[in-house]
Design a protein around this motif. Structure first.
Motif, PDB file in Angstrom:
ATOM      1  N   TRP A  38       0.816  -1.209   0.000  1.00 48.04           N
ATOM      2  CA  TRP A  38       0.000   0.000   0.000  1.00 48.04           C
ATOM      3  C   TRP A  38       0.854   1.265   0.000  1.00 48.04           C
ATOM      4  N   GLY A  39       0.220   2.339  -0.463  1.00 50.27           N
ATOM      5  CA  GLY A  39       0.751   3.683  -0.364  1.00 50.27           C
ATOM      6  C   GLY A  39      -0.446   4.605  -0.295  1.00 50.27           C
ATOM      7  N   ILE A  40      -0.788   5.100   0.889  1.00 49.74           N
ATOM      8  CA  ILE A  40      -2.046   5.796   1.116  1.00 49.74           C
ATOM      9  C   ILE A  40      -1.783   7.155   1.756  1.00 49.74           C
ATOM     10  N   PRO A  41      -2.231   8.250   1.116  1.00 45.59           N
ATOM     11  CA  PRO A  41      -2.091   9.564   1.751  1.00 45.59           C
ATOM     12  C   PRO A  41      -2.964   9.640   3.005  1.00 45.59           C
ATOM     13  N   ILE A  42      -2.475  10.358   4.008  1.00 44.81           N
ATOM     14  CA  ILE A  42      -3.224  10.517   5.254  1.00 44.81           C
ATOM     15  C   ILE A  42      -4.035  11.800   5.143  1.00 44.81           C
ATOM     16  N   GLY A  43      -5.278  11.649   4.673  1.00 46.28           N
ATOM     17  CA  GLY A  43      -6.158  12.790   4.460  1.00 46.28           C
ATOM     18  C   GLY A  43      -5.545  13.785   3.493  1.00 46.28           C
ATOM     19  N   SER A  44      -5.676  15.072   3.832  1.00 43.43           N
ATOM     20  CA  SER A  44      -5.094  16.131   3.001  1.00 43.43           C
ATOM     21  C   SER A  44      -3.754  16.604   3.559  1.00 43.43           C
ATOM     22  N   SER A  45      -3.201  15.856   4.519  1.00 44.96           N
ATOM     23  CA  SER A  45      -1.936  16.237   5.152  1.00 44.96           C
ATOM     24  C   SER A  45      -0.761  15.909   4.231  1.00 44.96           C
ATOM     25  N   PRO A  46       0.446  16.380   4.570  1.00 41.01           N
ATOM     26  CA  PRO A  46       1.631  16.039   3.771  1.00 41.01           C
ATOM     27  C   PRO A  46       2.221  14.673   4.125  1.00 41.01           C
ATOM     28  N   PHE A  47       1.489  13.874   4.905  1.00 45.67           N
ATOM     29  CA  PHE A  47       1.978  12.560   5.318  1.00 45.67           C
ATOM     30  C   PHE A  47       1.364  11.458   4.463  1.00 45.67           C
ATOM     31  N   LEU A  72       6.859  12.044   5.417  1.00 46.25           N
ATOM     32  CA  LEU A  72       6.497  13.459   5.302  1.00 46.25           C
ATOM     33  C   LEU A  72       7.050  14.021   4.001  1.00 46.25           C
ATOM     34  N   ASP A  73       6.161  14.638   3.205  1.00 40.29           N
ATOM     35  CA  ASP A  73       6.580  15.314   1.982  1.00 40.29           C
ATOM     36  C   ASP A  73       7.128  16.689   2.376  1.00 40.29           C
ATOM     37  N   VAL A  74       8.449  16.797   2.409  1.00 43.76           N
ATOM     38  CA  VAL A  74       9.091  18.013   2.901  1.00 43.76           C
ATOM     39  C   VAL A  74       8.734  19.216   2.032  1.00 43.76           C
ATOM     40  N   GLY A  75       8.649  19.010   0.723  1.00 44.50           N
ATOM     41  CA  GLY A  75       8.343  20.115  -0.175  1.00 44.50           C
ATOM     42  C   GLY A  75       7.006  20.774   0.111  1.00 44.50           C
ATOM     43  N   ARG A  76       6.035  19.995   0.525  1.00 45.93           N
ATOM     44  CA  ARG A  76       4.701  20.543   0.787  1.00 45.93           C
ATOM     45  C   ARG A  76       4.678  21.496   1.968  1.00 45.93           C
ATOM     46  N   ILE A  77       5.579  21.311   2.924  1.00 42.79           N
ATOM     47  CA  ILE A  77       5.584  22.201   4.082  1.00 42.79           C
ATOM     48  C   ILE A  77       6.688  23.255   4.001  1.00 42.79           C
ATOM     49  N   ALA A  78       7.631  23.071   3.065  1.00 40.80           N
ATOM     50  CA  ALA A  78       8.742  24.012   2.955  1.00 40.80           C
ATOM     51  C   ALA A  78       8.646  24.901   1.726  1.00 40.80           C
ATOM     52  N   GLY A  79       7.562  24.744   0.959  1.00 44.94           N
ATOM     53  CA  GLY A  79       7.378  25.571  -0.212  1.00 44.94           C
ATOM     54  C   GLY A  79       8.195  25.144  -1.411  1.00 44.94           C
ATOM     55  N   GLY A  80       8.739  23.943  -1.365  1.00 49.02           N
ATOM     56  CA  GLY A  80       9.523  23.432  -2.479  1.00 49.02           C
ATOM     57  C   GLY A  80       8.712  22.509  -3.366  1.00 49.02           C
ATOM     58  N   PRO A  81       9.371  21.774  -4.249  1.00 50.59           N
ATOM     59  CA  PRO A  81       8.652  20.826  -5.121  1.00 50.59           C
ATOM     60  C   PRO A  81       7.977  19.725  -4.309  1.00 50.59           C
ATOM     61  N   ASP A  85       6.434  15.941  -3.621  1.00 47.84           N
ATOM     62  CA  ASP A  85       6.757  14.545  -3.950  1.00 47.84           C
ATOM     63  C   ASP A  85       8.188  14.352  -4.428  1.00 47.84           C
ATOM     64  N   MET A  86       9.091  15.206  -3.965  1.00 50.24           N
ATOM     65  CA  MET A  86      10.493  15.056  -4.361  1.00 50.24           C
ATOM     66  C   MET A  86      11.351  14.528  -3.213  1.00 50.24           C
ATOM     67  N   PHE A  87      11.278  15.162  -2.048  1.00 51.49           N
ATOM     68  CA  PHE A  87      12.092  14.749  -0.913  1.00 51.49           C
ATOM     69  C   PHE A  87      11.186  14.413   0.258  1.00 51.49           C
ATOM     70  N   LYS A  88      11.348  13.191   0.791  1.00 50.59           N
ATOM     71  CA  LYS A  88      10.491  12.723   1.869  1.00 50.59           C
ATOM     72  C   LYS A  88      11.351  12.146   2.993  1.00 50.59           C
ATOM     73  N   VAL A  89      10.906  12.359   4.216  1.00 52.18           N
ATOM     74  CA  VAL A  89      11.571  11.788   5.385  1.00 52.18           C
ATOM     75  C   VAL A  89      10.506  11.176   6.278  1.00 52.18           C
ATOM     76  N   GLY A  90      10.905  10.197   7.091  1.00 55.04           N
ATOM     77  CA  GLY A  90       9.908   9.592   7.962  1.00 55.04           C
ATOM     78  C   GLY A  90      10.485   8.535   8.881  1.00 55.04           C
ATOM     79  N   LEU A  91       9.557   7.891   9.562  1.00 61.67           N
ATOM     80  CA  LEU A  91       9.878   6.818  10.488  1.00 61.67           C
ATOM     81  C   LEU A  91       9.306   5.515   9.950  1.00 61.67           C
ATOM     82  N   GLU A  92      10.065   4.437  10.107  1.00 61.82           N
ATOM     83  CA  GLU A  92       9.695   3.125   9.575  1.00 61.82           C
ATOM     84  C   GLU A  92       9.821   2.089  10.685  1.00 61.82           C
ATOM     85  N   TYR A  93       8.992   1.042  10.594  1.00 54.83           N
ATOM     86  CA  TYR A  93       9.063  -0.030  11.584  1.00 54.83           C
ATOM     87  C   TYR A  93       8.898  -1.365  10.877  1.00 54.83           C
ATOM     88  N   GLU A  94       9.779  -2.310  11.215  1.00 56.07           N
ATOM     89  CA  GLU A  94       9.736  -3.651  10.636  1.00 56.07           C
ATOM     90  C   GLU A  94       9.527  -4.681  11.743  1.00 56.07           C
TER      91      GLU A  94
END
Length: 287
Positions: free
Chosen positions: A194-203, A236-245, A247-256
């Motif tokens: 899956w790849g599901i946006p969390i509402g209208s947020s940048p996550f 987190l889509d960094v560009g959406r909150i930083a005014g940049g492009p 879906d280009m640079f994303k950072v986050g937390l992962e769990y396996e």
């Protein structure tokens, strides 16, 4: 990162780029891409585990991923380059290195036939086929996995995507101590991706969940167990909150979460090393 690790990582990246170029060139004439997304990523964790090794292992993982839509479905290609610390010793270095490649092609029945198979929460149905391939230079096992997969897929009607597949697996390996390649019993896997946006947020919530049936005896005569493997990340889509492009640079937390890793019984000789619970940090650059 040690000099050896840097050289190995550079060589692996170069090999993956070359392989991706060959695959892309070979497929262009047959299935022109309607859309595509290519990324390079990095993740790091300190709680990785390996069967028959009860130590916590730190790993740096570089991944190269490509997803593209074509006339009849979606192609997915990912290769991970995994570099362990000394708690997972390698044959020729302080820590082991591994390359793990996954390819999947999901065919969309509606695109093939022109029909409409939507019902309830199902958007469409189809089928998935592909392969896994790995090589690792650790001193204990030195995996050389080869696996073919095929089976039906249901595509759920959600924002982004959620695919549910039941796949048949044909897996073999040729580890240290085995004179010829060993074939496991054909077995089944329930796979959710899956790849599901969390509402209208940048996550965005992305990942996969696999339940893999036992594959008979292993290459040393032991019984294999049901394998449960979850890997999920909130990005987190960094560009959406930083005014940049976007879906280009994303950072986050992962769990396996990986129980009975590779089919090894974590309550048996494989021990706690066959049961990994691994938090990670993750970053992706899309181009």
């Amino acid at each position: 990162m040690s000099g050896i690790n840097r050289k190995v990582a550079t060589a692996l990246v170069a090999g993956a780029v070359a392989l991706g170029t060959v695959l892309g060139a070979g497929m262009t004439s047959a299935v022109a891409a309607e859309w595509s997304d290519t990324s390079i990523g990095y993740r790091y964790g300190t709680k990785f585990r390996e069967p028959f090794n009860n130590e916590d292992i730190s790993k740096s993982i570089i991944d190269l991923q490509h997803v593209s839509g074509y006339k009849y479905g979606v192609n997915f290609f990912n290769v991970d380059f995994l570099m362990s610390d000394s708690n997972d010793p390698g044959a020729n270095s302080t820590g082991a290195q591994e390359a793990y490649l996954v390819y999947r092609n999901t065919v969309d029945l509606a695109k093939v036939t022109g029909g409409d198979y939507k019902f309830g929460i199902v958007r469409d149905i189809g089928g998935t086929f592909g392969f896994d391939w790995n090589t690792k230079n650790d001193v204990g096992y030195s995996s050389k996995k080869r696996m073919l997969v095929i089976g039906p897929t249901v595509m759920m009607d959600v924002p982004g995507f959620l695919n549910v597949s039941v796949l048949a697996l044909w897996e073999s390996n040729a580890p240290v101590g085995i004179t010829s390649r060993y074939d496991y019993d054909t077995h089944a896997m329930l796979d959710l991706a899956w790849g599901i946006p969390i509402g209208s947020s940048p996550f965005r919530f992305q990942g996969y969940f696999d339940v893999i049936a036992p594959k008979g005896k292993d290459e040393f005569g032991g019984d294999t167990k049901t394998e449960i493997h979850f890997d999920g990340a909130i990005m987190l889509d960094v560009g959406r909150i930083a005014g940049g492009p976007k879906d280009m640079f994303k950072v986050g937390l992962e769990y396996e979460y990986w129980e009975n890793k590779f089919g090894n019984d974590h309550n048996g000789p494989a021990g706690d090393g066959a049961f990994a619970k691994t938090p990670m940090i993750r970053a992706e650059y899309h181009f």
